[in-house]
Design a protein around this motif. Structure first.
Motif, PDB file in Angstrom:
ATOM      1  N   TYR A   1       1.191  -0.999   0.118  1.00 46.54           N
ATOM      2  CA  TYR A   1      -0.046  -0.180  -0.456  1.00 46.54           C
ATOM      3  C   TYR A   1       0.823   1.326  -0.226  1.00 46.54           C
ATOM      4  O   TYR A   1       0.052   2.760   0.157  1.00 46.54           O
TER       5      TYR A   1
ATOM      6  N   PHE B   1      -0.440   2.250  -6.873  1.00 43.42           N
ATOM      7  CA  PHE B   1      -0.912   1.645  -8.036  1.00 43.42           C
ATOM      8  C   PHE B   1      -1.551   2.417  -9.203  1.00 43.42           C
ATOM      9  O   PHE B   1      -1.863   3.439  -9.388  1.00 43.42           O
TER      10      PHE B   1
ATOM     11  N   ASP C   1      -8.407  -8.130  -7.555  1.00 47.06           N
ATOM     12  CA  ASP C   1      -8.216  -8.563  -7.388  1.00 47.06           C
ATOM     13  C   ASP C   1      -7.343  -9.655  -6.727  1.00 47.06           C
ATOM     14  O   ASP C   1      -6.435  -9.900  -6.518  1.00 47.06           O
TER      15      ASP C   1
ATOM     16  N   TYR D   1     -14.989  -6.328   1.926  1.00 46.06           N
ATOM     17  CA  TYR D   1     -14.367  -5.983   0.754  1.00 46.06           C
ATOM     18  C   TYR D   1     -14.130  -6.494  -0.162  1.00 46.06           C
ATOM     19  O   TYR D   1     -15.407  -5.903  -1.145  1.00 46.06           O
ATOM     20  N   HIS D   2     -14.122  -7.674  -1.367  1.00 42.81           N
ATOM     21  CA  HIS D   2     -13.958  -7.619  -2.540  1.00 42.81           C
ATOM     22  C   HIS D   2     -15.881  -8.277  -2.601  1.00 42.81           C
ATOM     23  O   HIS D   2     -16.679  -8.239  -3.509  1.00 42.81           O
TER      24      HIS D   2
ATOM     25  N   TRP E   1     -17.532   0.768  -1.064  1.00 44.42           N
ATOM     26  CA  TRP E   1     -16.064   1.188  -1.613  1.00 44.42           C
ATOM     27  C   TRP E   1     -16.208   2.372  -2.228  1.00 44.42           C
ATOM     28  O   TRP E   1     -16.736   2.884  -2.959  1.00 44.42           O
TER      29      TRP E   1
ATOM     30  N   GLU F   1     -10.449   2.292   3.101  1.00 44.04           N
ATOM     31  CA  GLU F   1     -10.892   1.805   1.904  1.00 44.04           C
ATOM     32  C   GLU F   1     -11.996   1.144   1.360  1.00 44.04           C
ATOM     33  O   GLU F   1     -12.286   1.767   0.453  1.00 44.04           O
TER      34      GLU F   1
HETATM   35  C1  GLC Z   1      -6.663  -3.715  -3.244  1.00 42.90           C
HETATM   36  C2  GLC Z   1      -7.661  -3.741  -4.226  1.00 42.90           C
HETATM   37  C3  GLC Z   1      -7.233  -3.196  -5.671  1.00 42.90           C
HETATM   38  C4  GLC Z   1      -6.389  -1.757  -5.094  1.00 42.90           C
HETATM   39  C5  GLC Z   1      -5.202  -2.436  -4.359  1.00 42.90           C
HETATM   40  C6  GLC Z   1      -4.572  -0.998  -3.738  1.00 42.90           C
HETATM   41  O1  GLC Z   1      -5.394  -4.585  -3.858  1.00 42.90           O
HETATM   42  O2  GLC Z   1      -8.520  -4.141  -3.964  1.00 42.90           O
HETATM   43  O3  GLC Z   1      -7.982  -3.071  -6.234  1.00 42.90           O
HETATM   44  O4  GLC Z   1      -5.986  -1.543  -6.463  1.00 42.90           O
HETATM   45  O5  GLC Z   1      -6.023  -2.489  -3.087  1.00 42.90           O
HETATM   46  O6  GLC Z   1      -4.994   0.080  -3.543  1.00 42.90           O
END
Ligand code: GLC
Length: 629
Positions: free
Chosen positions: A179, A183, A327, A509-510, A515, A553
């Motif tokens: 983090y 990205f 992801d 989360y996903h 979000w 997040e």
């Molecule tokens: C998590 C999210 C991804 C994002 C990353 C950095 O892995 O799923 O989409 O790019 O965090 O924030």
């Protein structure tokens, strides 16, 4: 590839331009594409820079580093960031104390009638509604101010130049993982926020430096990623210079998925890169970046990778699980909607930017064909509404013929029970994925929103998606916009599909988490369809708690009541997403930098193709071109 061979390729690609300087502002060709082991720049201010006297930015860097009295660039940048953070903390405190009214629960609930008891403000009698409106405005202003401070504090520098923003800037976080990196997908809202603010340099740098990382020679178990692939993320490392203790160099270290959890390749990165490149040109008016030889080559490489022939029968892009915002394993391998919407958008953006030249005629032809086939496929086979579900419910199966109605052999039993309740009478959406004998009926937000933005969905379909969002507000927006997907996977299904992923538990989360970053995409889609009120309502909702909650997040639970179990705080794209939404609602016409309008030429080609194709005709008895609106 040998060094000589790669240099030959480079020369061919670049039209033989000499390699004089590693600064992308000067270097109008692809310098590191095939052979460079890493992209780096030195911070010692020594001979390297003196050699580049004809390069004004390099000279600036040289002078600036000296002014830093021998400290390295990273140290200077850290000091600057620390200073900014200091002022940011001060402002946060001030915001809290100014607004006893900002104790967010005190804000008027959206679309409920407000109380109108009179109170005195500045000597005037005002209604409580006015006071609340004023305090809401004050609160809004302080949230925005804080967001800008935080966004600026997240900027990452490479050789003194702003180049991106880190994913999260959470000082209390002990397990940063990746983090602390830039990205590609996370930077898009940051980049758009900077563009809308008239700060173009960071976006230009990002575009040009990430281009240098494209197809970098990295391997996973002796296998290299395909040429044209953009990394998921990169880190700027400041390391001591070999043999010189007093100097350091900055290195850009990309990750194509070979270090990522689950080792997933980021298919979306290149698509986002193209979308941002077009937005940069449209917003700044500077078309020189997209016209550069190396940038044109970069666009073509991404397209070639996406348009390469495979075993597919479908025009949709075939990808592995976790190759986009989601992801990690969530059962979206195959032809997920999010990738298709970004793909479609990137194809349209690229078509606008590609310089007409003999060498690209074939590519443009392939691109046009794909656009037509892709829009037909998605509009026709991914769309569901009440009527379509009823059709599926009555499908015959095992049809062997060109005339099959149920082309993908979907068994009606697949229709999940939740869908019957979820689907409103008015409204519809594009399903998450389509494979032989399988429709993934989950609602995926990013894919649906970007289908509106890119005109992959028809105008009618786009309105229907927004109708559904309004009708299902309590499920999709709840207490914090916006659910990444609906519904969550539970029980045995969760175990099998996610691999028992403890981060992706139901409504987290996903897997059905909420979000805040999705606010900006929702806003662009609403503005495009001339329904900004929907986005305004969502932004107001987010504003009540997002700053108090420290810009998480994601949020957990069905109603988004908790800050996500493992959510990072001060997540940059939550901050930037909010800012972009605000900026666009203030100036809706700016959304045009992201929107792709329906292309009438494309539509006509689509009709001609369908009419001219006997197989398709046979397959669609009574077909009335429902995609034309
Ligand atoms: C998590 C999210 C991804 C994002 C990353 C950095 O892995 O799923 O989409 O790019 O965090 O924030």
């Amino acid at each position: 590839m040998t060094m000589a061979a790669s240099e030959a390729v480079l020369r061919a690609l670049s039209g033989g331009l000499p390699h004089t300087c590693s600064d992308p502002y000067i270097n109008n060709w692809k310098s590191v594409l095939f052979f460079k082991s890493r992209v780096n720049c030195r911070n010692n201010g020594g001979s390297l820079y003196q050699k580049s006297k004809n390069c004004s930015r390099m000279l600036w860097k040289y002078t600036w580093i000296n002014a830093c009295q021998g400290e390295d660039v990273a140290c200077y940048v850290e000091t600057q960031r620390a200073k900014r953070l200091e002022s940011m903390r001060f402002k946060c405190q001030r915001a809290d104390s100014v607004s006893g009214v900002t104790a967010n629960e005190n804000l008027p609930p959206i679309s409920r009638p407000v109380n109108t008891v009179g109170v005195t403000v500045n000597g005037n009698v005002a209604s409580a509604a006015t006071v609340r409106e004023k305090s809401h405005k004050a609160h809004e202003g302080s949230v925005e101010e804080e967001a800008w401070d935080l966004l600026r504090a997240s900027v990452v520098y490479y050789c003194g130049n702003p180049i991106g923003t880190i994913a999260a800037n959470d000082p209390s976080d002990t397990s940063i993982l990746n983090y602390d990196q830039v990205f590609i997908r996370d930077f898009i809202p940051s980049g758009i926020a900077f563009l809308l603010k008239g700060e173009y340099d960071i976006v230009r740098n990002f575009i040009l430096y990430t281009l240098q990382l494209q197809s970098w020679e990295k391997t996973m178990d002796c296998h290299s990623p395909g040429q044209g692939l953009m990394p998921a993320n990169f880190k700027v490392r400041t390391v001591p210079l070999d043999g010189d203790d007093s100097a350091t160099e900055d290195i850009l270290d990309p990750d194509f998925g070979e270090a990522a959890i689950g080792r997933v390749a980021p298919v979306d990165s290149g698509l986002w890169w193209i979308i941002l490149l077009r937005a940069y040109g449209k917003c700044s008016g500077d078309l020189s970046v997209q016209e550069r030889v190396d940038v044109q080559t970069g666009i073509k490489m991404i397209l070639k990778l996406c348009l390469a022939d495979g075993f597919d029968m479908f025009p949709t892009l075939l990808v592995t699980d976790g190759s986009c915002m989601i992801d990690r394993r969530m059962g979206i391998h195959g032809h997920p909607l999010e990738i298709q919407a970004l793909f479609y958008s990137a194809l349209l953006c690229a078509r606008e930017m590609l310089a007409p030249e003999d060498g690209s005629a074939d590519l443009i032809r392939a691109l046009n064909n794909r656009l037509v086939a892709l829009s037909f496929h998605i509009r026709e086979y991914y769309w569901i509404d009440m009527k379509k579900i009823n059709e599926i419910y009555r499908y015959k199966t095992e049809e062997y013929s060109y005339d099959a109605v149920n082309k993908f052999n979907i068994y009606p039993d697949q229709i999940p029970s939740w869908l019957v309740d979820f689907m409103p009478n008015r409204g519809g959406y594009l399903i998450g994925n389509l494979q032989p004998a399988h429709m993934d009926f989950r609602f995926f937000s990013l894919g649906n929103l970007w289908s509106i933005i890119s005109s992959l969905a028809t105008v009618d379909q786009s309105h229907a998606i927004l109708d559904l969002i309004e009708a299902k507000w309590a499920d999709l927006v709840t207490e914090m916009p916006f659910k990444i997907c609906y519904p969550s996977l539970e029980g045995q299904e969760w175990r099998i599909i996610t691999g028992s992923d403890p981060k992706n538990t139901p409504w987290s989360y996903h897997n059905g988490g909420s979000w805040p970053t999705l606010l900006w995409q929702l806003t662009v889609a609403c503005i495009k369809m001339n329904r900004p009120k929907i986005a305004e309502r969502a932004v107001k909702l987010a504003e009540r708690r997002i700053s108090r909650d420290k810009w998480p997040e994601y949020y957990d639970t069905k109603k988004a009541r908790f800050i996500g179990k493992q959510a990072r705080l001060f997540q940059t794209w939550s901050i930037a997403g909010y800012l972009v939404a605000k900026l666009l609602l203030d100036n809706p016409s700016a959304a045009r930098i992201l929107v792709n309008e329906e292309d009438s030429e494309l539509l006509n080609t689509l009709c001609d193709m369908i009419n001219a194709n006997p197989r398709r005709k046979r397959g669609r008895v009574g077909f009335k071109q429902p995609f034309i609106v």
